[in-house]
Write an enzyme that holds these catalytic residues in place. Structure first.
Site, mmCIF file in Angstrom:
data_model
loop_
_atom_site.group_PDB
_atom_site.id
_atom_site.type_symbol
_atom_site.label_atom_id
_atom_site.label_comp_id
_atom_site.label_asym_id
_atom_site.label_seq_id
_atom_site.Cartn_x
_atom_site.Cartn_y
_atom_site.Cartn_z
ATOM 1 C CB CYS A 123 35.203 58.280 28.511
ATOM 2 S SG CYS A 123 33.661 59.217 28.442
ATOM 3 N NE ARG A 174 37.414 59.100 25.555
ATOM 4 C CZ ARG A 174 38.434 59.161 26.496
ATOM 5 N NH1 ARG A 174 39.454 58.729 26.440
ATOM 6 N NH2 ARG A 174 38.447 60.294 27.394
ATOM 7 C CG ASP A 196 39.559 62.890 25.077
ATOM 8 O OD1 ASP A 196 38.758 63.191 24.377
ATOM 9 O OD2 ASP A 196 39.647 63.712 26.336
#
Ligand code: 4NP
Length: 152
Positions: A7, A13, A123
Site C-alpha cells: 500500500c 491496509r 485508503d
C-alpha cells in the site's frame, strides 16, 4: 509461493492484508511466505496503525509484530506475486519494475475477488470508520488468492 502486499504507508491496509493472508494460509496448512511494504517512506520502522491492529484483533489476528518498510526494486526478485491495494500503488510499483516480465507479478488485489473490475481498497488513514470495510474487502480478496493459486 512468496506474496507481497503493498500500500502507500505500510501501516493500514497492507499489514492487514498480510495478517489476513497468513491466517488463511495457516487454515489451509500452507507454508507460503507473506510480507508487506509501502511505496512511501514515512512509516519505515513503525508499528501498524492502532485502528488496523484493533480490527485485526477483533478477528483473532495479531499484526502487532509487523514493522513498516518501503517497497524496493529487489522485491521483484524476492516475491512471486505482488498485490497492490490501489491503482496509485499499482502504478508506482510498475515504475520500479526492471522489465515487462516482472510487471506481470503485479496485480490489483481486488481483482482476485472480482477479476477485471480494477477496484481499489480505499485508503482508511483519514477515515476512522473505513477500517471495517477495508478488512472485509481484504478478506474477500485473500479468499480469491487462495482460490486462484491453491491447487485443491
Ligand atoms: P496505508 O495508509 O497506505 O493503508 O498504510 C496510509 C498511511 C499513512 C499515510 C497514507 C496512507 N500517510 O500519508 O502518512
Amino acid at each position: 509461493m512468496k506474496i507481497l502486499m503493498v500500500c502507500l504507508g505500510n501501516i493500514c491496509r497492507s499489514p492487514l492484508a498480510e495478517g489476513i493472508m497468513k491466517n488463511k494460509l495457516k487454515q489451509h496448512n500452507l507454508d507460503w511466505e507473506v510480507g508487506s511494504a509501502g511505496t512511501g517512506s514515512w512509516h519505515i520502522g513503525s508499528s501498524p496503525d492502532p485502528r488496523s491492529i484493533d480490527i485485526a484483533r477483533q478477528n483473532n489476528i495479531d499484526i502487532t509484530s509487523q514493522r513498516g518498510r518501503q517497497f524496493i526494486r529487489q522485491d521483484f526478485d524476492q516475491y512471486d506475486l505482488i498485490f497492490a491495494m490501489d491503482s496509485q500503488n499499482y502504478q508506482n510499483i510498475l515504475k520500479l519494475a526492471p522489465n515487462d516480465e516482472t510487471k506481470e507479478k503485479v496485480q490489483l488485489i481486488m481483482n482476485l475477488h472480482q477479476p477485471g473490475y480494477n477496484q481499489s481498497v480505499p485508503d482508511p488513514y483519514w477515515d476512522d470508520n473505513g477500517f471495517q470495510k477495508v478488512f472485509d474487502m481484504l478478506d474477500m480478496a485473500c479468499d480469491g488468492i487462495v482460490k486462484n493459486y491453491v491447487k485443491t
